[in-house]
Each structure stands twice: as structure tokens, then as C-alpha cells.
Write an enzyme that holds these catalytic residues in place. Structure first.
Site, PDB file in Angstrom:
ATOM      1  N   SER A  28      36.176  34.182  37.358  1.00  0.00           N
ATOM      2  CA  SER A  28      36.345  33.145  38.379  1.00  0.00           C
ATOM      3  C   SER A  28      37.589  33.453  39.202  1.00  0.00           C
ATOM      4  O   SER A  28      38.058  34.598  39.229  1.00  0.00           O
ATOM      5  CB  SER A  28      36.427  31.772  37.713  1.00  0.00           C
ATOM      6  OG  SER A  28      36.338  30.747  38.665  1.00  0.00           O
ATOM      7  N   ASN A  29      38.138  32.481  39.891  1.00  0.00           N
ATOM      8  CA  ASN A  29      39.327  32.692  40.728  1.00  0.00           C
ATOM      9  C   ASN A  29      40.175  31.422  40.721  1.00  0.00           C
ATOM     10  O   ASN A  29      39.822  30.427  40.087  1.00  0.00           O
ATOM     11  CB  ASN A  29      38.919  33.100  42.141  1.00  0.00           C
ATOM     12  CG  ASN A  29      38.066  32.040  42.801  1.00  0.00           C
ATOM     13  OD1 ASN A  29      38.528  30.945  43.084  1.00  0.00           O
ATOM     14  ND2 ASN A  29      36.791  32.336  43.009  1.00  0.00           N
ATOM     15  N   ARG A  30      41.292  31.454  41.427  1.00  0.00           N
ATOM     16  CA  ARG A  30      42.284  30.385  41.322  1.00  0.00           C
ATOM     17  C   ARG A  30      42.053  29.199  42.247  1.00  0.00           C
ATOM     18  O   ARG A  30      42.900  28.306  42.331  1.00  0.00           O
ATOM     19  CB  ARG A  30      43.679  30.973  41.600  1.00  0.00           C
ATOM     20  CG  ARG A  30      44.132  31.862  40.462  1.00  0.00           C
ATOM     21  CD  ARG A  30      45.293  32.716  40.850  1.00  0.00           C
ATOM     22  NE  ARG A  30      46.446  31.914  41.228  1.00  0.00           N
ATOM     23  CZ  ARG A  30      47.673  32.387  41.254  1.00  0.00           C
ATOM     24  NH1 ARG A  30      47.905  33.640  40.928  1.00  0.00           N
ATOM     25  NH2 ARG A  30      48.660  31.602  41.615  1.00  0.00           N
TER      26      ARG A  30
END
Ligand code: C5P
Length: 211
Positions: free
Chosen positions: A21-23
Site C-alpha cells: 500500500s502507500n502512505r
């Protein structure tokens, strides 16, 4: 108007426990949804997994996990909308193979093969009908203007909101942001550092979503 907004990250599963995923926190997308509701629009929010509570007054909220789920939800909603603001940080790649049992560790290294996800915004760009307004985001660390203008053209957008990920007070997890809006007609509008709520209002006003 009926407005579609996407927000948050997507999660691309490797096995029942793990994902890539990502931030993205969802804050900018939720602020856009709140600003659209406040302006009286019929607002549909398609959100990836994040810890925020959707604003009151939405016409519909669709909670999704993966890029594939988001693509399906967004493509179902877009034909009936007057405008779409695609703020989600959609994963560009997903694991090529999903393991339904938890992957076990070994002593050696491990290589995960990834494949491209669908570019949802580009799909909307090719579905877009006259009169529909399509707004994208570009989060960049380098060559912001050049990259944003490339995406504006390639994805058939009307506007793109570009922001830097590598400067304090802007980007993924921050409560504030500063963006530059570029239009297909050559407009370049700087929205200076402010809360994501204020930036959301400025984006909707300057792109013509809010009158
Ligand atoms: O090309 P890039 O990922 O930087 O473009 C960002 C824009 O494209 C954002 O508006 C994002 O929501 C959208 N996007 C998408 N599907 C992807 C990747 C990005 O809709 N797979």
C-alpha cells in the site's frame, strides 16, 4: 451537480495477512467530499481503507480495498456524474500471484513479482462525455510541472492538481497542502499553503465544480 470523489490508498494483497500500500491518509479526498457536500452537490465518495469518518450528507459512500475494487466502483458511478475528482493514491502495481495460505519465511531472499493495475483515471478519461469534468491529482517529488502536464494530456483530463511530496506541510499525511492547478486550456493557478479543507474549497471553486 453530481460529483464523484475518490480518496485514500488502495491495498494490494499478497496473502491473507499482507499487502502492498502507500502512505495516503485520505485527508485531501475527504476534505474534497466535505467541500462538495457543503456546496450542495450530490456527492459520491469512493474510499480506500483509511481511518477517517466520511462527512455527513454524502449521497453514497463506497468502501473499497484494492485498485480493482476501486476501478469497478468508479466506472459504475462515473456515467451518471457531472464531475469526478480522483484524489485516491491508487497502487500502480499489485502482486502477480495471491497466495490463499500465509506465505512462510525461508532463510534466503524473496522476490515478489508485480503486475500493473488499471489506471482508473485514464479509463475515465477515455469514457468521458462532453460536459463531464474530470480532475486528477499528481503527487510528485521531481519535475512536478512537466509530470503533471503529461498526465493532464495522457489521461484526457480537464484539470490536474499537482503537489510536492518532498516538502514540509504538503502531501500524503499532512493536515495542510499547497497545490498548483493546471488546466487543459493552459491555466496555471497556485493555491498557497492552507488547511486541506481550504485547499479543497479552492480546488472546487477554481475548476468550476463550485460556482
Ligand atoms: O500517474 P499517476 O499515478 O501519478 O496519476 C495520479 C492520478 O491518477 C491520481 O488522480 C490518481 O487518483 C489516478 N490514478 C488512478 N489509477 C491508477 C493510478 C493513478 O486512477 N492506477
Amino acid at each position: 451537480m453530481k460529483i464523484l470523489i475518490t480518496a485514500g490508498p488502495t491495498r494490494e494483497a499478497l496473502d491473507p495477512m499482507r499487502f502492498i500500500s502507500n502512505r495516503s491518509s485520505g485527508k485531501m479526498g475527504y476534505a474534497l467530499a466535505e467541500a462538495a457536500v457543503a456546496a450542495g452537490h450530490e456527492t459520491v465518495l469512493v474510499s480506500g481503507p483509511c481511518s477517517l469518518t466520511p462527512p455527513e450528507g454524502l449521497a453514497k459512500v463506497v468502501q473499497v480495498i484494492s485498485a480493482a475494487d476501486m476501478a469497478e466502483a468508479v466506472k459504475a458511478e462515473f456515467p451518471s456524474c457531472d464531475a469526478a475528482v480522483m484524489c485516491a493514491a491508487v497502487a500502480d502495481y499489485r502482486p502477480k500471484n495471491y497466495s490463499s495460505s500465509k506465505i512462510k519465511k525461508n532463510d534466503g531472499e524473496m522476490v515478489i513479482e508485480l503486475e500493473r493495475t488499471e489506471d482508473i483515471l485514464a479509463s475515465l478519461g477515455s469514457m468521458k462525455k462532453p460536459g463531464q469534468l474530470l480532475i486528477g491529482f499528481a503527487a510528485e517529488t521531481d519535475d512536478m510541472e512537466e509530470n503533471a502536464l503529461g498526465k493532464l494530456q495522457r489521461k484526457n483530463l480537464d484539470w490536474i492538481a499537482a503537489n510536492r511530496l518532498d516538502l514540509p506541510g504538503q502531501g500524503a499525511e499532512s493536515n495542510t497542502n499547497t497545490v498548483v492547478l493546471y488546466s487543459v486550456n493552459g491555466d496555471r493557478i497556485v493555491i498557497p499553503l492552507a488547511s486541506k479543507k481550504q485547499v479543497a474549497e479552492a480546488i472546487l471553486k477554481n475548476t468550476g465544480v463550485n460556482k
